[in-house]
Design a protein around this motif. Structure first.
Motif, PDB file in Angstrom:
ATOM      1  N   ASN A   9      -2.612   2.735  -4.379  1.00 35.81           N
ATOM      2  CA  ASN A   9      -1.199   2.627  -4.223  1.00 35.81           C
ATOM      3  C   ASN A   9      -0.274   2.550  -5.592  1.00 35.81           C
ATOM      4  O   ASN A   9      -0.877   1.789  -6.562  1.00 35.81           O
ATOM      5  N   GLU A  72       3.511   3.808   3.772  1.00 31.89           N
ATOM      6  CA  GLU A  72       3.791   2.387   4.188  1.00 31.89           C
ATOM      7  C   GLU A  72       5.251   2.154   4.448  1.00 31.89           C
ATOM      8  O   GLU A  72       6.091   2.611   3.352  1.00 31.89           O
ATOM      9  N   GLU A 153      -4.789  -2.096   8.941  1.00 34.99           N
ATOM     10  CA  GLU A 153      -5.095  -2.267   7.566  1.00 34.99           C
ATOM     11  C   GLU A 153      -4.910  -4.169   7.738  1.00 34.99           C
ATOM     12  O   GLU A 153      -3.881  -4.588   8.128  1.00 34.99           O
ATOM     13  N   HIS A 193      -3.838  -5.973  -0.026  1.00 29.20           N
ATOM     14  CA  HIS A 193      -2.914  -6.545  -0.417  1.00 29.20           C
ATOM     15  C   HIS A 193      -3.360  -7.725  -1.570  1.00 29.20           C
ATOM     16  O   HIS A 193      -4.509  -8.271  -0.964  1.00 29.20           O
ATOM     17  N   GLY A 194      -3.181  -7.496  -2.471  1.00 28.10           N
ATOM     18  CA  GLY A 194      -3.504  -8.518  -3.508  1.00 28.10           C
ATOM     19  C   GLY A 194      -5.020  -8.406  -4.213  1.00 28.10           C
ATOM     20  O   GLY A 194      -5.477  -9.459  -4.774  1.00 28.10           O
ATOM     21  N   ASN A 213      -6.836  -0.626   0.233  1.00 26.70           N
ATOM     22  CA  ASN A 213      -5.533   0.160  -0.399  1.00 26.70           C
ATOM     23  C   ASN A 213      -5.338  -0.823  -1.498  1.00 26.70           C
ATOM     24  O   ASN A 213      -5.075  -2.212  -1.215  1.00 26.70           O
ATOM     25  N   GLY A 215      -3.135  -1.644  -5.190  1.00 22.91           N
ATOM     26  CA  GLY A 215      -2.109  -0.864  -6.154  1.00 22.91           C
ATOM     27  C   GLY A 215      -2.049  -1.674  -7.435  1.00 22.91           C
ATOM     28  O   GLY A 215      -2.102  -1.305  -8.486  1.00 22.91           O
ATOM     29  N   HIS A 216      -1.245  -2.959  -7.345  1.00 21.34           N
ATOM     30  CA  HIS A 216      -0.894  -3.714  -8.558  1.00 21.34           C
ATOM     31  C   HIS A 216      -1.801  -3.921  -9.511  1.00 21.34           C
ATOM     32  O   HIS A 216      -1.681  -3.763 -10.518  1.00 21.34           O
TER      33      HIS A 216
END
Ligand code: DXP
Ligand SMILES: NCC(=O)COP(=O)(O)O
Length: 243
Positions: A9, A72, A153, A193-194, A213, A215-216
Motif C-alpha cells: 500500500n 480501496e 480482507e 491493517h496495522g 496488504n 502500507g504504513h
C-alpha cells in the motif's frame, strides 16, 4: 508450504507529497520500485477527502502498474463510478469516516446487505474482482458470501493495536477462527491493517491466507532503508513464516 503474496500500500508516499503540495515523492515511482522489490500487487486507498491518493494517481497508476492494482474505496456512488471507469484488477470496499485517522474497523456488510450486493454486482459486471474489508466475524463473512464477493480482507487492526502479549494472542485466535471459517466457505482470504515488521509473522503463518496488504510500516521503514529494501525485508519475513 504455500507462498503468501504481498500487496504494498503506497498511500503514505502520497501523504508525504501532499504535506508540502509538491509533485514528489510520486506514488507512481513508488509502485515501480515496490514491484521491482517483489510486491505482488499495489494497493491504493482513494479516500473521499483525497487526503493522500488522488484521482490523478489512480489514473496514471492504472497505466503503469505491472502487477495489479487493488483500489480501496468507500461504497459510494462517486467511488463506484470511478472504479467502473478506471477498471482496476481488484476493488476492496472499505468503511470510511471523514474524521478518522485511519480505518477503524471492518465494513458492516450484514447490516447493509442489499447495498453491498448491488455494489459487488456492479463491480463484477465491470470485470473487477471484489474484496470486502471485514472483521473476523462469522456474520460478516456469511454476508460477504451472500454478496458474491470472491475475496475478503480480514481487518487485523485490533491484533496490531493489542497492548500486551495475552491480548494479542486473543486477537490472533479470533483472526485464525474467522480466516479458517471464511476459507471453508470458499472465499479467498486476504488480511491487513496495522501490520509491521514485528507483528507480521504470526499472521503470515496462517496457511489459509492468500495475501497481506501492508502500507504504513513499509513506507515508514523506507525513510531509513529505502523502499526497495523495505519491501524485500517484509516479503522475506512473510516467506520465513511459511517455511
Ligand atoms: C482499509 C485499510 O485498512 C487501509 O487501506 C487503510 O485505510 C490505509 O489508508 P489510511 O492509512 O488512510 O487509513
Ligand atoms: N488494507 C490494509 C492496507 O492496505 C494497509 O494498511 P496499513 O499497513 O497502512 O495499516
Amino acid at each position: 508450504m504455500k507462498e503468501i503474496l504481498l500487496g504494498v500500500n503506497i498511500d503514505h508516499i502520497a501523504t508525504l507529497r501532499n504535506a508540502r503540495g509538491t509533485t514528489y515523492p510520486d506514488p507512481v515511482h513508488a509502485a515501480e520500485v515496490a514491484e521491482r522489490a517483489g510486491a505482488d500487487g499495489i494497493t491504493v486507498h482513494l479516500r473521499e477527502d483525497r487526503r493522500h491518493i488522488t484521482d490523478r494517481d489512480v489514473r496514471i497508476l492504472k497505466q503503469t502498474i505491472q502487477t495489479r492494482m487493488n483500489l480501496e474505496m468507500a461504497v459510494t456512488e462517486e467511488m463506484l463510478l470511478i472504479a467502473e471507469q478506471i477498471s482496476p484488477e481488484f476493488c476492496c470496499l472499505v468503511p470510511e469516516k471523514r474524521e478518522e485517522l485511519t480505518t477503524e474497523g471492518g465494513l458492516d456488510v450484514a447490516g447493509n446487505q442489499s447495498r453491498m450486493n448491488t455494489a459487488c454486482a456492479r463491480l463484477a459486471a465491470a470485470g473487477i474482482l471484489v474484496s470486502l474489508f471485514i472483521d473476523a466475524d462469522k456474520k460478516q463473512i456469511d454476508a460477504a458470501v451472500a454478496a458474491n464477493a470472491p475475496y475478503i480482507e480480514i481487518h487485523t487492526g485490533q491484533y496490531a493495536d493489542a497492548s500486551n502479549p495475552a491480548e494479542q494472542q486473543k486477537e490472533l485466535d479470533i483472526l485464525i477462527e474467522g480466516i479458517q471459517y471464511a476459507h471453508s466457505k470458499g472465499l479467498k482470504v486476504n488480511a491487513g491493517h496495522g501490520l509491521h515488521y514485528h507483528n507480521v509473522k504470526p499472521i503470515a503463518a496462517i496457511p489459509e491466507l492468500y495475501e497481506l496488504n501492508i502500507g504504513h510500516a513499509i513506507i515508514a521503514r523506507a525513510a531509513f532503508d529505502g523502499l526497495h529494501q523495505a519491501v524485500a525485508d517484509m516479503r522475506r519475513l512473510m516467506q520465513e513464516a511459511r517455511a
